[in-house]
Write a protein that holds these residues in place. Sequence first.
Motif, PDB file in Angstrom:
ATOM      1  N   LYS A   1       0.840  -1.196   0.000  1.00  0.00           N
ATOM      2  CA  LYS A   1       0.000   0.000   0.000  1.00  0.00           C
ATOM      3  C   LYS A   1       0.873   1.242   0.000  1.00  0.00           C
ATOM      4  N   ALA A   2       0.229   2.402  -0.157  1.00  0.00           N
ATOM      5  CA  ALA A   2       0.955   3.665  -0.205  1.00  0.00           C
ATOM      6  C   ALA A   2       1.686   3.907   1.105  1.00  0.00           C
ATOM      7  N   ASP A   3       2.815   4.591   1.006  1.00  0.00           N
ATOM      8  CA  ASP A   3       3.579   4.974   2.193  1.00  0.00           C
ATOM      9  C   ASP A   3       2.746   5.972   2.987  1.00  0.00           C
ATOM     10  N   ASP A   4       2.397   5.611   4.218  1.00  0.00           N
ATOM     11  CA  ASP A   4       1.557   6.500   5.019  1.00  0.00           C
ATOM     12  C   ASP A   4       2.348   7.252   6.075  1.00  0.00           C
ATOM     13  N   THR A   5       3.668   7.401   5.878  1.00  0.00           N
ATOM     14  CA  THR A   5       4.470   8.199   6.796  1.00  0.00           C
ATOM     15  C   THR A   5       4.023   9.657   6.714  1.00  0.00           C
ATOM     16  N   PRO A   6       3.668  10.304   7.819  1.00  0.00           N
ATOM     17  CA  PRO A   6       3.178  11.686   7.780  1.00  0.00           C
ATOM     18  C   PRO A   6       4.132  12.618   7.037  1.00  0.00           C
TER      19      PRO A   6
ATOM     20  N   ASN B   1       4.353  16.741   4.900  1.00  0.00           N
ATOM     21  CA  ASN B   1       3.729  18.036   4.667  1.00  0.00           C
ATOM     22  C   ASN B   1       3.056  18.050   3.299  1.00  0.00           C
ATOM     23  N   ALA B   2       1.811  18.492   3.251  1.00  0.00           N
ATOM     24  CA  ALA B   2       1.031  18.464   2.017  1.00  0.00           C
ATOM     25  C   ALA B   2       1.564  19.417   0.960  1.00  0.00           C
ATOM     26  N   ILE B   3       2.309  20.443   1.369  1.00  0.00           N
ATOM     27  CA  ILE B   3       2.819  21.434   0.425  1.00  0.00           C
ATOM     28  C   ILE B   3       4.203  21.060  -0.071  1.00  0.00           C
ATOM     29  N   THR B   4       5.107  20.776   0.851  1.00  0.00           N
ATOM     30  CA  THR B   4       6.499  20.512   0.484  1.00  0.00           C
ATOM     31  C   THR B   4       6.760  19.052   0.153  1.00  0.00           C
TER      32      THR B   4
ATOM     33  N   LEU C   1      -5.209  12.287  -3.378  1.00  0.00           N
ATOM     34  CA  LEU C   1      -3.863  11.759  -3.154  1.00  0.00           C
ATOM     35  C   LEU C   1      -3.381  11.036  -4.408  1.00  0.00           C
ATOM     36  N   GLU C   2      -2.178  11.398  -4.884  1.00  0.00           N
ATOM     37  CA  GLU C   2      -1.613  10.763  -6.070  1.00  0.00           C
ATOM     38  C   GLU C   2      -1.096   9.371  -5.739  1.00  0.00           C
ATOM     39  N   PRO C   3      -1.099   8.460  -6.714  1.00  0.00           N
ATOM     40  CA  PRO C   3      -0.573   7.110  -6.467  1.00  0.00           C
ATOM     41  C   PRO C   3       0.883   7.175  -6.019  1.00  0.00           C
ATOM     42  N   PRO C   4       1.319   6.246  -5.162  1.00  0.00           N
ATOM     43  CA  PRO C   4       2.692   6.277  -4.666  1.00  0.00           C
ATOM     44  C   PRO C   4       3.700   5.932  -5.753  1.00  0.00           C
ATOM     45  N   GLU C   5       4.908   6.463  -5.604  1.00  0.00           N
ATOM     46  CA  GLU C   5       5.991   6.115  -6.512  1.00  0.00           C
ATOM     47  C   GLU C   5       6.512   4.723  -6.176  1.00  0.00           C
ATOM     48  N   ALA C   6       7.255   4.168  -7.086  1.00  0.00           N
ATOM     49  CA  ALA C   6       7.848   2.850  -6.843  1.00  0.00           C
ATOM     50  C   ALA C   6       8.831   2.949  -5.688  1.00  0.00           C
ATOM     51  N   PRO C   7       8.981   1.881  -4.887  1.00  0.00           N
ATOM     52  CA  PRO C   7       9.928   1.903  -3.771  1.00  0.00           C
ATOM     53  C   PRO C   7      11.324   2.307  -4.207  1.00  0.00           C
ATOM     54  N   ALA C   8      12.032   3.038  -3.321  1.00  0.00           N
ATOM     55  CA  ALA C   8      13.364   3.536  -3.659  1.00  0.00           C
ATOM     56  C   ALA C   8      14.365   2.397  -3.824  1.00  0.00           C
ATOM     57  N   VAL C   9      14.179   1.316  -3.070  1.00  0.00           N
ATOM     58  CA  VAL C   9      15.091   0.172  -3.155  1.00  0.00           C
ATOM     59  C   VAL C   9      14.447  -0.896  -4.022  1.00  0.00           C
ATOM     60  N   ARG C  10      15.109  -1.305  -5.098  1.00  0.00           N
ATOM     61  CA  ARG C  10      14.497  -2.183  -6.083  1.00  0.00           C
ATOM     62  C   ARG C  10      15.059  -3.604  -6.038  1.00  0.00           C
TER      63      ARG C  10
END
Length: 332
Positions: free
Chosen positions: A41-46, A48-51, A145-154
């Motif tokens: 699922k999407a990364d739900d780590t809090p 900032n909505a702007i930055t 909310l936009e779909p999450p990007e692929a995980p940084a570690v592949r």
Amino acid sequence: MALQQNNIRPRRDIRQELADALMERIECGTAPWQSPWDSSKADDTPANAITGKKYRGINRVMLSLFQPNADPRWCTFNQAREKGWQIQKGSHGVTIEKWLTREISTSTGDEGAKNDSEKLHKEKKLGVRYYTVFHASQIEGIPELEPPEAPAVRQAPEEKVESIASIMGVTLNNRGVQAYYQVGTDTITMPNRSTFASSADYDTVLLHEIGHSTGHKSRLNRNSSGTFGSAEYAKEELRAEISAAMNARALGIAFIPDAVNEAERSGIDNSAAYLRSWLRQLPAQGRKTELMAAISEAQRISDYVLGFALNRKEEFNEELAHSASVGLRLKI
């Protein structure tokens, strides 16, 4: 005439409030680092909505406690207004803190000395500001909310965490019946991956032990002398638990806290039950101090480990130095 004190409200201690809320969650096994999640699922780590910047340390834990769904976005009233968004009437925000370093110049010249002969001494002071942030669910007009990007570690799942230990220079032995780290030999011993219920169970436990390994004198140099039943042992378990949860989220690994209890069990005891018992015995102020210190140190551990995991060590050095400065100079 006596002064009226009835209208004076005591200053809020958001760290004490956080410690109280965490203690309740720890008792129920639902603290942010004790709750399992699915890495698919999407990364739900809090964040900032702007930055888009993820919150760190105590703010991350505070917002995780009150985050109502998987949408991780938060922002202040002013940030929302600048974007043309509207905070829903009656919404209650969450208070977070921001630590700032400012430089103060003081004169070291003798009294009566001429201005041009006086020497200025520059000193850095640490100060805090408090902000109230609101969750995306409380904000009208905020985009979906936009779909999450692929995980940084592949890497393949079985390679992700083991490669971190290797890059850090920790020896990993997969031949034990329990999981543990030995500081004297700088060695992590793990049961074979095939003995775990899932790959995620193995990765969760290994991240926990990697957290312990950062205490080695060649790394973050923590006190690792505590034995089971001691206060120092409990402190180290807290650090390792929280940092493992932070790192699992960053690496896109499903986090299964019960796996650590199973792999590190000792007789009828396990780390979660032990930590609850130890924290319960402390006075309220003691719980606050230990929990806040553990979160701060866990963030340092996470920064250190992710620097190796994501091949971005230089990028994390600045964050590591900052968190160390706050930890040393802050009255937790």
